[in-house]
Design an enzyme around this catalytic site. Structure first.
Site, short mmCIF file in Angstrom:
data_model
loop_
_atom_site.label_atom_id
_atom_site.label_comp_id
_atom_site.label_asym_id
_atom_site.label_seq_id
_atom_site.Cartn_x
_atom_site.Cartn_y
_atom_site.Cartn_z
N SER A 140 43.56 24.42 43.77
CA SER A 140 42.95 23.64 42.69
C SER A 140 43.52 22.24 42.77
CB SER A 140 43.33 24.26 41.34
OG SER A 140 42.98 23.40 40.28
N TYR A 153 49.75 26.89 34.66
CA TYR A 153 48.71 26.95 35.71
C TYR A 153 49.01 25.96 36.84
CZ TYR A 153 44.03 26.96 37.86
OH TYR A 153 42.98 27.05 38.74
N1 LIG Z 1 36.72 27.17 37.47
C1 LIG Z 1 37.46 26.13 37.79
O1 LIG Z 1 37.35 25.05 37.18
C2 LIG Z 1 38.45 26.25 38.93
C3 LIG Z 1 38.94 25.06 39.46
C4 LIG Z 1 39.86 25.13 40.50
C5 LIG Z 1 40.26 26.34 40.98
N2 LIG Z 1 39.78 27.50 40.44
C6 LIG Z 1 40.26 28.77 40.99
O2 LIG Z 1 39.16 29.47 41.52
C7 LIG Z 1 39.45 30.86 41.55
C8 LIG Z 1 38.26 31.64 40.97
O3 LIG Z 1 38.08 31.25 39.62
P1 LIG Z 1 36.65 31.17 38.92
O4 LIG Z 1 36.50 29.80 38.41
O5 LIG Z 1 35.61 31.74 39.78
O6 LIG Z 1 36.94 32.09 37.62
P2 LIG Z 1 36.29 33.49 37.11
O7 LIG Z 1 34.81 33.34 37.05
O8 LIG Z 1 37.04 33.82 35.89
O9 LIG Z 1 36.63 34.51 38.28
C9 LIG Z 1 37.94 34.96 38.50
C10 LIG Z 1 37.88 36.13 39.47
O10 LIG Z 1 39.22 36.56 39.74
C11 LIG Z 1 39.28 37.96 39.58
N3 LIG Z 1 40.63 38.38 39.21
C12 LIG Z 1 41.37 37.96 38.17
N4 LIG Z 1 42.54 38.63 38.13
C13 LIG Z 1 42.52 39.50 39.19
C14 LIG Z 1 43.42 40.46 39.67
N5 LIG Z 1 44.59 40.69 39.05
N6 LIG Z 1 43.09 41.18 40.77
C15 LIG Z 1 41.90 40.97 41.38
N7 LIG Z 1 41.00 40.08 40.97
C16 LIG Z 1 41.31 39.34 39.86
C17 LIG Z 1 38.25 38.29 38.52
O11 LIG Z 1 37.78 39.63 38.70
P3 LIG Z 1 38.19 40.89 37.77
O12 LIG Z 1 38.42 40.37 36.39
O13 LIG Z 1 36.99 41.78 37.91
O14 LIG Z 1 39.40 41.45 38.43
C18 LIG Z 1 37.13 37.32 38.89
O15 LIG Z 1 36.30 37.87 39.89
C19 LIG Z 1 40.76 31.03 40.78
O16 LIG Z 1 41.83 31.13 41.70
C20 LIG Z 1 40.86 29.73 39.99
O17 LIG Z 1 42.21 29.42 39.67
C21 LIG Z 1 38.87 27.47 39.43
#
Ligand SMILES: NC(=O)c1ccc[n+]([C@@H]2O[C@H](COP(=O)([O-])OP(=O)(O)OC[C@H]3O[C@@H](n4cnc5c(N)ncnc54)[C@H](OP(=O)(O)O)[C@@H]3O)[C@@H](O)[C@H]2O)c1
Length: 257
Positions: A140, A153
Site C-alpha cells: 500500500s 496499518y
Molecule cells: N482498498 C484499499 O484502499 C487498499 C489500498 C491499498 C492496499 N490495500 C490492500 O489490498 C488488499 C486487499 O484489500 P481489499 O481492498 O480488496 O479489501 P477487502 O475487499 O476487504 O478484501 C480483503 C480480502 O482479504 C481476505 N482476508 C482478510 N483476512 C484474512 C485472513 N485472515 N485469511 C485469509 N484471507 C483474509 C478477505 O477474505 P475473508 O474475509 O473471506 O477471509 C478478503 O477476501 C489488502 O492487503 C489491503 O491492505 C487496499
C-alpha cells in the site's frame, strides 16, 4: 480481458491468490485467469470464494493466513506453483497511538505481515522448483507514507515493504521474482471492514472522488505477472488521479467521474 497486457503468459502456470473472496483479490483472480493462469484461491469465507472461483474454473480452498495450521494445510494441497499473490490483509480502526488497541494492532500484523511471511515460507519451495517463480505482495502507499490514526496499518504495511525488499535480496540468484504492488485508495470493502461494518463512515472515505477499482489494481498485478521471466517489476505504486498522498485528495462535486 483485464490485465496481462492482452497476452496469455500465464498459460500452463498455476497462481495462488490469498484473500480472493472479495475486492482486489477476487479481481486479481479474474485477471490472472484471463491471462491463462490456473487459479487456486484462498480466504475464510468459502461461499464467497467458491462464487469467485467457479466461473474462472479455479479452485476455492479455505485459508486463514493468521492460522499456521490453515496455511500448512493449504500449502500442502497446492500443486506445482509459479505465482503467489499475497493479497489477504486490511486495516482495523483509525485509532491514534495514545488510544492504540493491542488486539487491533495484533490482527493487522498477523494478517498483513505474518500472513505474508507464512504463505511465502510455505510455498517458496514449490515456486523455486517451477524454475520460474514469482511472489507479488499487495502492499500500500501506507507502506511508505503515514497518516494520523493510521499507525497500526501503516506500520504493518511498512513491514510488508521491508520484508518484500529483504526477500528480493535473499532470493538473488534463484529463479523467483519479487514484486510489491502498492495502491492508494481503492473502493472495496476495505473501509467497511476497517470501521467495523459502518457503511456510512466507509462511504465518506470515497465521497466526491473517483477511487481506483479493484479491477484497476488487478490489472497492475496481472501486468507485473505477465512480463518475461527476466523482468522483475520491483515496486509498482498506483493511485487515483484524485489522490496525491495518503492525506491529499481532490473531492469535487462530480468526483472526477
Ligand atoms: N482498498 C484499499 O484502499 C487498499 C489500498 C491499498 C492496499 N490495500 C490492500 O489490498 C488488499 C486487499 O484489500 P481489499 O481492498 O480488496 O479489501 P477487502 O475487499 O476487504 O478484501 C480483503 C480480502 O482479504 C481476505 N482476508 C482478510 N483476512 C484474512 C485472513 N485472515 N485469511 C485469509 N484471507 C483474509 C478477505 O477474505 P475473508 O474475509 O473471506 O477471509 C478478503 O477476501 C489488502 O492487503 C489491503 O491492505 C487496499
Amino acid at each position: 480481458m483485464s490485465g496481462g497486457g492482452g497476452n496469455r503468459m500465464g498459460e500452463g502456470k498455476v497462481a495462488v491468490v490469498t484473500g480472493a473472496s472479495a475486492g482486489i483479490g477476487a479481481a486479481t483472480a479474474a485477471a490472472l485467469a484471463g491471462a491463462g493462469f490456473r487459479v487456486v484461491l484462498g480466504a475464510r469465507r468459502l461461499d464467497r470464494l467458491r462464487a469467485v472461483a467457479a466461473p474462472l474454473g479455479g479452485e476455492a480452498w479455505s485459508l486463514d493466513v493468521t492460522d499456521p495450521a490453515s496455511v500448512e494445510a493449504f500449502a500442502d494441497r497446492v500443486p506445482a506453483l509459479h505465482l503467489l499473490v499475497n493479497n489477504a490483509g486490511g486495516a482495523l480502526g483509525l485509532d491514534p497511538i495514545e488510544a492504540a488497541v493491542d488486539e487491533r494492532w495484533r490482527m493487522m500484523f498477523e494478517t498483513n505481515v505474518l500472513g505474508t511471511v507464512r504463505m511465502t515460507r510455505a510455498l517458496l519451495p514449490k515456486l523455486e522448483a517451477s524454475g520460474d517463480g514469482h511472489v507479488i505482495n499487495v502492499g500500500s502507499i501506507a507502506g511508505f507514507e503515514v497518516y494520523a490514526g493510521g499507525a497500526g496499518y501503516t506500520a504493518a504495511k511498512h513491514g510488508v515493504a521491508a520484508l518484500t525488499r529483504t526477500l528480493r535480496l535473499e532470493l538473488l540468484g534463484r529463479p523467483v521474482r519479487v514484486t510489491e504492488v502498492a495502491p492508494g485508495l481503492v473502493e472495496t470493502d476495505f473501509s467497511r471492514v476497517r470501521f467495523g461494518g459502518d457503511g456510512e463512515r466507509a462511504r465518506r472515505v470515497y465521497a466526491g472522488l473517483r477511487a481506483l477499482s479493484a479491477e484497476d489494481v488487478a490489472d497492475c498485478i496481472a501486468w507485473a505477472a505477465t512480463r518475461p521471466s527476466h523482468v522483475d517489476v520491483d515496486l509498482l505504486v498506483v493511485r487515483p488521479r484524485d489522490q496525491a498522498t495518503a492525506t491529499a485528495f481532490h473531492r469535487g462535486a462530480e468526483g472526477g467521474r
